[in-house]
Each structure stands twice: as structure tokens, then as C-alpha cells.
Design a protein around this motif. Structure first.
Motif, PDB file in Angstrom:
ATOM      1  N   ALA A 142      98.625  42.947  27.200  1.00  0.00           N
ATOM      2  CA  ALA A 142      97.330  42.580  27.470  1.00  0.00           C
ATOM      3  C   ALA A 142      97.274  41.056  27.239  1.00  0.00           C
ATOM      4  N   ARG A 143      97.516  40.635  26.128  1.00  0.00           N
ATOM      5  CA  ARG A 143      97.642  39.189  25.667  1.00  0.00           C
ATOM      6  C   ARG A 143      98.712  38.567  26.937  1.00  0.00           C
ATOM      7  N   SER A 144      99.598  39.070  27.162  1.00  0.00           N
ATOM      8  CA  SER A 144     100.727  38.326  28.048  1.00  0.00           C
ATOM      9  C   SER A 144      99.874  38.181  29.441  1.00  0.00           C
ATOM     10  N   ILE A 145      99.209  39.196  29.830  1.00  0.00           N
ATOM     11  CA  ILE A 145      98.636  38.821  31.260  1.00  0.00           C
ATOM     12  C   ILE A 145      97.732  37.845  31.132  1.00  0.00           C
ATOM     13  N   LEU A 146      96.795  37.841  30.154  1.00  0.00           N
ATOM     14  CA  LEU A 146      95.651  37.069  30.025  1.00  0.00           C
ATOM     15  C   LEU A 146      96.174  35.482  30.044  1.00  0.00           C
ATOM     16  N   GLU A 147      97.340  35.569  29.196  1.00  0.00           N
ATOM     17  CA  GLU A 147      97.975  33.905  29.067  1.00  0.00           C
ATOM     18  C   GLU A 147      98.679  33.552  30.260  1.00  0.00           C
ATOM     19  N   GLN A 148      99.243  34.531  31.019  1.00  0.00           N
ATOM     20  CA  GLN A 148      99.867  34.228  32.197  1.00  0.00           C
ATOM     21  C   GLN A 148      98.924  33.880  33.457  1.00  0.00           C
ATOM     22  N   CYS A 149      97.613  34.485  33.225  1.00  0.00           N
ATOM     23  CA  CYS A 149      96.784  34.296  34.020  1.00  0.00           C
ATOM     24  C   CYS A 149      95.679  33.075  33.859  1.00  0.00           C
ATOM     25  N   GLY A 150      96.024  32.386  32.761  1.00  0.00           N
ATOM     26  CA  GLY A 150      95.443  31.152  32.333  1.00  0.00           C
ATOM     27  C   GLY A 150      93.871  31.638  31.520  1.00  0.00           C
ATOM     28  N   LEU A 151      93.748  32.874  30.971  1.00  0.00           N
ATOM     29  CA  LEU A 151      92.760  32.855  30.492  1.00  0.00           C
ATOM     30  C   LEU A 151      92.862  33.478  28.760  1.00  0.00           C
ATOM     31  N   PRO A 152      93.855  32.531  28.006  1.00  0.00           N
ATOM     32  CA  PRO A 152      94.087  32.833  26.641  1.00  0.00           C
ATOM     33  C   PRO A 152      93.223  33.060  25.549  1.00  0.00           C
ATOM     34  N   LEU A 167     102.371  41.750  49.740  1.00  0.00           N
ATOM     35  CA  LEU A 167     102.272  41.029  48.476  1.00  0.00           C
ATOM     36  C   LEU A 167     103.266  40.014  48.250  1.00  0.00           C
ATOM     37  N   ALA A 168     104.490  40.338  48.505  1.00  0.00           N
ATOM     38  CA  ALA A 168     105.731  39.768  48.127  1.00  0.00           C
ATOM     39  C   ALA A 168     105.766  38.405  49.031  1.00  0.00           C
ATOM     40  N   ALA A 169     104.886  38.385  50.196  1.00  0.00           N
ATOM     41  CA  ALA A 169     104.961  37.106  51.135  1.00  0.00           C
ATOM     42  C   ALA A 169     103.695  36.339  50.727  1.00  0.00           C
ATOM     43  N   ASP A 170     102.999  36.683  49.984  1.00  0.00           N
ATOM     44  CA  ASP A 170     101.431  35.972  49.669  1.00  0.00           C
ATOM     45  C   ASP A 170     101.229  36.041  48.096  1.00  0.00           C
ATOM     46  N   GLN A 171     102.090  34.825  47.545  1.00  0.00           N
ATOM     47  CA  GLN A 171     101.732  34.624  46.089  1.00  0.00           C
ATOM     48  C   GLN A 171     101.292  33.506  45.642  1.00  0.00           C
ATOM     49  N   GLU A 172      99.941  33.156  45.841  1.00  0.00           N
ATOM     50  CA  GLU A 172      99.273  32.048  45.774  1.00  0.00           C
ATOM     51  C   GLU A 172      99.055  31.551  44.437  1.00  0.00           C
ATOM     52  N   ALA A 173      98.654  32.858  43.621  1.00  0.00           N
ATOM     53  CA  ALA A 173      98.046  32.460  42.238  1.00  0.00           C
ATOM     54  C   ALA A 173      98.840  33.533  41.162  1.00  0.00           C
ATOM     55  N   PRO A 174      98.370  33.154  40.058  1.00  0.00           N
ATOM     56  CA  PRO A 174      98.975  34.064  38.734  1.00  0.00           C
ATOM     57  C   PRO A 174      98.994  35.601  39.088  1.00  0.00           C
ATOM     58  N   GLY A 175      97.685  35.975  39.438  1.00  0.00           N
ATOM     59  CA  GLY A 175      97.421  37.418  39.481  1.00  0.00           C
ATOM     60  C   GLY A 175      98.287  38.188  40.656  1.00  0.00           C
ATOM     61  N   ALA A 176      98.411  37.294  41.894  1.00  0.00           N
ATOM     62  CA  ALA A 176      99.563  38.125  42.587  1.00  0.00           C
ATOM     63  C   ALA A 176     100.782  38.119  42.396  1.00  0.00           C
ATOM     64  N   ARG A 177     101.273  37.101  41.594  1.00  0.00           N
ATOM     65  CA  ARG A 177     102.463  36.932  41.053  1.00  0.00           C
ATOM     66  C   ARG A 177     102.919  37.932  40.100  1.00  0.00           C
ATOM     67  N   LEU A 178     101.989  38.128  39.270  1.00  0.00           N
ATOM     68  CA  LEU A 178     102.120  39.271  38.145  1.00  0.00           C
ATOM     69  C   LEU A 178     102.174  40.600  38.894  1.00  0.00           C
ATOM     70  N   THR A 179     101.166  40.946  39.663  1.00  0.00           N
ATOM     71  CA  THR A 179     101.111  42.284  40.281  1.00  0.00           C
ATOM     72  C   THR A 179     102.329  42.286  41.122  1.00  0.00           C
ATOM     73  N   GLU A 225      89.100  37.510  39.422  1.00  0.00           N
ATOM     74  CA  GLU A 225      87.661  37.365  39.786  1.00  0.00           C
ATOM     75  C   GLU A 225      87.079  36.446  38.736  1.00  0.00           C
ATOM     76  N   HIS A 226      87.449  36.319  37.425  1.00  0.00           N
ATOM     77  CA  HIS A 226      86.769  35.600  36.512  1.00  0.00           C
ATOM     78  C   HIS A 226      86.962  33.875  37.063  1.00  0.00           C
ATOM     79  N   LYS A 227      88.048  33.650  37.265  1.00  0.00           N
ATOM     80  CA  LYS A 227      88.319  32.329  37.667  1.00  0.00           C
ATOM     81  C   LYS A 227      87.519  31.867  39.150  1.00  0.00           C
ATOM     82  N   LEU A 228      87.211  32.949  40.093  1.00  0.00           N
ATOM     83  CA  LEU A 228      86.329  32.639  41.354  1.00  0.00           C
ATOM     84  C   LEU A 228      84.941  32.481  40.772  1.00  0.00           C
ATOM     85  N   GLY A 229      84.597  33.068  39.618  1.00  0.00           N
ATOM     86  CA  GLY A 229      83.272  32.962  39.229  1.00  0.00           C
ATOM     87  C   GLY A 229      82.317  33.997  39.630  1.00  0.00           C
TER      88      GLY A 229
END
Length: 351
Positions: free
Chosen positions: A82-92, A249-261, A54-58
Motif C-alpha cells: 500500500a505504501r509503495s503504491i501511494l509513494e509511486q503515485c505521488g501521495l506519500p 493499457l500497454a499503449a496508454d501509460q501517461e500517468a503513474p496509475g496506468a503504469r502501475l496497473t 482520482e484524488h489528483k484530479l480533484g
């Protein structure tokens, strides 16, 4: 010549000054600043991945992440996750902090804490990394973020309310919080206590309020009138985690948030519980409905929190309670579509 130069310079300066209010207006009309406070359970971790997208979408401005270390997260591992999630999502650079351990009234069941740690370490791949240390406490980071924000902040709280109650003791902090969106309570439905939490209680309680009923009551008492929105089990009953959703979700993983979840919900220990039909998107519903107002239906109620006895931690509707906006229903299809789309960095369909 000099006169014409001064005239030109004055004209440029006037143009700049004239433009300043418009720039300020654009800044004030930006996305709402958000502080996310949780106990880093599996669904908190998925919710943080969602908020990153949501942050990256503005649509939000994720300013800080704080963790209550008296919930389901293993205290020595929550900030690392928490730090791992933020880093893997591109918000370090989003700051993180945790609250003191050992606070609260009823400890989270040890068997569930252990399961959650296994799930998150497996999904995030950070089990061998050292514990992460923050320069601030959770209370300090909430205060720092709220008081330095030009706009009132939104707090999304999906764990025991220990950190939020502590932060609200400061009037300077409390007046800078525009909304507190809480996943907690059970108003007209049974509770969700489980395992070793059950003996001695009647299961009228929801876990987050049960773990620290003192702080839950304090938040309802001290938050500014009109700022609290409650997403209890009444509404989250509409958003079970189903094998069908996991397959989508397994078939739709275009962004880090989906892959992490997906990595989280496909961990064997959690997948087994999902197959039993007892797991829900409790925290994700609170977050999605904070950003997208059409997901859940809210109405004004007065809510109290029982402090003692077999119903300690129960939320009750009572005339002597504190005014909140409470959600009693949610649109399952709209939630799932919006959650999945956002995890994949897309605009929500049917919004």
C-alpha cells in the motif's frame, strides 16, 4: 487621521468577515473524503492506483488506506505494498493501517495468497524492502479519519469487511460515514470460490463475504440506513480483464496509475489467469461506480448473509434481510473508458 485609520481597518475587517461564509462554503463543496479498505489483492492494488489518480484530479479526497489482513494479501506485506503504491503515485502522506491477522471465519487459499504476493512484489519492486509499520490499527485510523472530517466520509471496501465491522461498533464513527460502497456478494449468480476454498462449500459464495461472513452480516446490520451500496458478482460479470484491455493499457501509460496497473496485470502469473478468462475488475468496478454514478445500475434490495454450513458466506435476497442498494448490471464500455482515462490522469470520456 486616527479616525480614518480605524475606519479603514474596520472596513477591511468587515470584508474579511463577509468573505468567511463563502470560504467555508467552498470548503464544504470540495471533493468527498474517501477511506479505502481492502485486502491488497492484485485488483485492490490496481484500484488504489485508480483512486490515487482520482484524488489528483480533484474528484475525491483520499484520506486513508486500510488493509484487512485476513484476505488475499500476505499479512506481513500488505502495508508495504500500500505504501509503495501511494509513494509511486505521488501521495506519500496518505496514512495507512492494517487490521489484526487471524480474524475471520474462512482463510484465503494459501496458493492464491502466494500468487498475489509474487505478482505484487514483482510489479511494485518492493520485495526486498522491510515490512511497513503503522502507528494506528485499521479501526483506529478509520475512526480518526471519519470523526475528524468536516464532511461525512465515503468508505470503499473491497475485501473482507472485518475492519469496517470493527469501526462501526463506535457510534461516533458510524454517524460520520455517509456511504459504504462494498464489492461483495453474489445475489442471482454463482459464487467465485476457487482452489482449496471449494471443498465443503457449494460455491454460492463470493470470496470477500465468504472469508468473513460474520463481519459482512454485522456491517449490513449496523451501518446507518441508506448508506450501504453493494457491487456483487452480478455486476462485476460485465467487467472481465481481457487481453484487449491489457493491450490498450500497454499503449496508454501517461500517468503513474496506468503504469502501475499495467505492471500488475502483465506479471506472468496473473497474465496466465487473464488468458484463461477468469479474472475480473471486481474491485475497480466498485470504486469507479462510487465516483461515477452512471457506470452501474443500482436498486433497493434486502440482503442477508448465511453464516453456517455449505453456504456459509452466501448473500441471499430475503424479506428479513437488511436494506441495501445493489448493482445488478454495469456498462462495460463506459467502465473501461473511464477506468483507463482516470488511470492516465484524464477526465473520463462520455461522462
Amino acid at each position: 487621521m486616527r479616525s480614518s485609520l480605524w475606519t479603514a481597518a474596520a472596513a477591511v475587517l468587515a470584508t474579511i468577515i463577509a468573505g468567511l461564509p463563502a470560504v467555508a462554503a467552498r470548503a464544504d463543496s470540495g471533493p468527498p473524503p474517501v477511506i479505502y479498505d481492502s485486502d491488497l489483492d492484485f485488483d485492490d492494488a490496481s484500484t488504489l492506483a485508480y483512486l490515487c489518480e482520482e484524488h489528483k484530479l480533484g474528484r475525491i479526497d483520499l484520506r486513508a488506506v486500510t488493509v484487512a489482513n485476513n484476505g488475499f494479501g500476505a499479512p506481513e506485506r500488505t502495508l508495504r505494498h500500500a505504501r509503495s503504491i501511494l509513494e509511486q503515485c505521488g501521495l506519500p502522506r496518505v496514512p495507512v493501517a492494517s487490521g489484526a491477522t487471524g480474524e475471520g471465519v474462512h482463510p484465503a487459499p494459501a496458493e492464491l495468497v502466494s500468487t498475489i504476493e509474487t505478482v505484487l512484489s514483482g510489479a511494485l519492486g518492493d520485495g526486498a524492502l522491510p515490512a511497513y509499520q503503522s502507528r494506528w490499527s485499521a479501526t483506529e485510523l478509520i475512526a480518526r479519519t471519519a470523526q475528524r472530517s468536516r464532511k461525512a466520509v465515503t468508505v470503499i471496501a473491497t475485501g473482507p469487511l472485518t475492519n469496517i465491522a470493527s469501526a462501526l461498533r463506535s457510534r461516533a464513527t458510524a454517524k460520520r460515514i455517509g456511504r459504504i460502497q462494498i464489492m461483495g456478494g453474489a445475489l442471482r449468480v454463482p459464487g467465485n470460490l476457487y482452489g482449496s476454498a471449494l471443498p465443503g462449500f457449494d460455491n454460492s459464495q463470493e470470496f470477500n463475504f465468504w472469508m468473513d461472513p460474520v463481519s459482512a452480516r454485522a456491517v449490513l446490520r449496523t451501518a446507518r440506513p441508506g448508506t450501504v451500496r453493494l457491487v456483487p458478482l452480478d455486476a462485476t460479470a460485465a467487467v472481465p480483464i481481457t487481453p484487449d484491455f491489457v493491450a490498450r493499457l500497454a499503449a496508454d501509460q501517461e500517468a503513474p496509475g496506468a503504469r502501475l496497473t499495467y505492471r500488475i496485470v502483465s506479471q506472468p502469473d496473473l497474465a496466465a489467469l487473464i488468458d484463461l478468462g477468469i479474472m475480473y475488475w471486481w474491485d475497480a468496478l466498485a470504486a469507479v461506480s462510487a465516483v461515477h454514478g452512471t457506470i452501474a445500475t443500482f436498486r433497493g434490495e434486502r440482503v442477508g448473509v448465511v453464516q453456517d454450513g455449505v453456504q456459509s458466506g452466501r448473500t441471499v435476497l430475503t424479506r428479513s434481510g437488511h436494506r441495501v442498494e445493489a448493482a445488478f448490471a454495469a456498462d462495460t464500455g463506459t467502465f473501461e473508458r473511464c477506468f483507463l482515462d482516470t488511470l492516465n490522469g484524464r477526465a473520463c470520456r462520455n461522462q
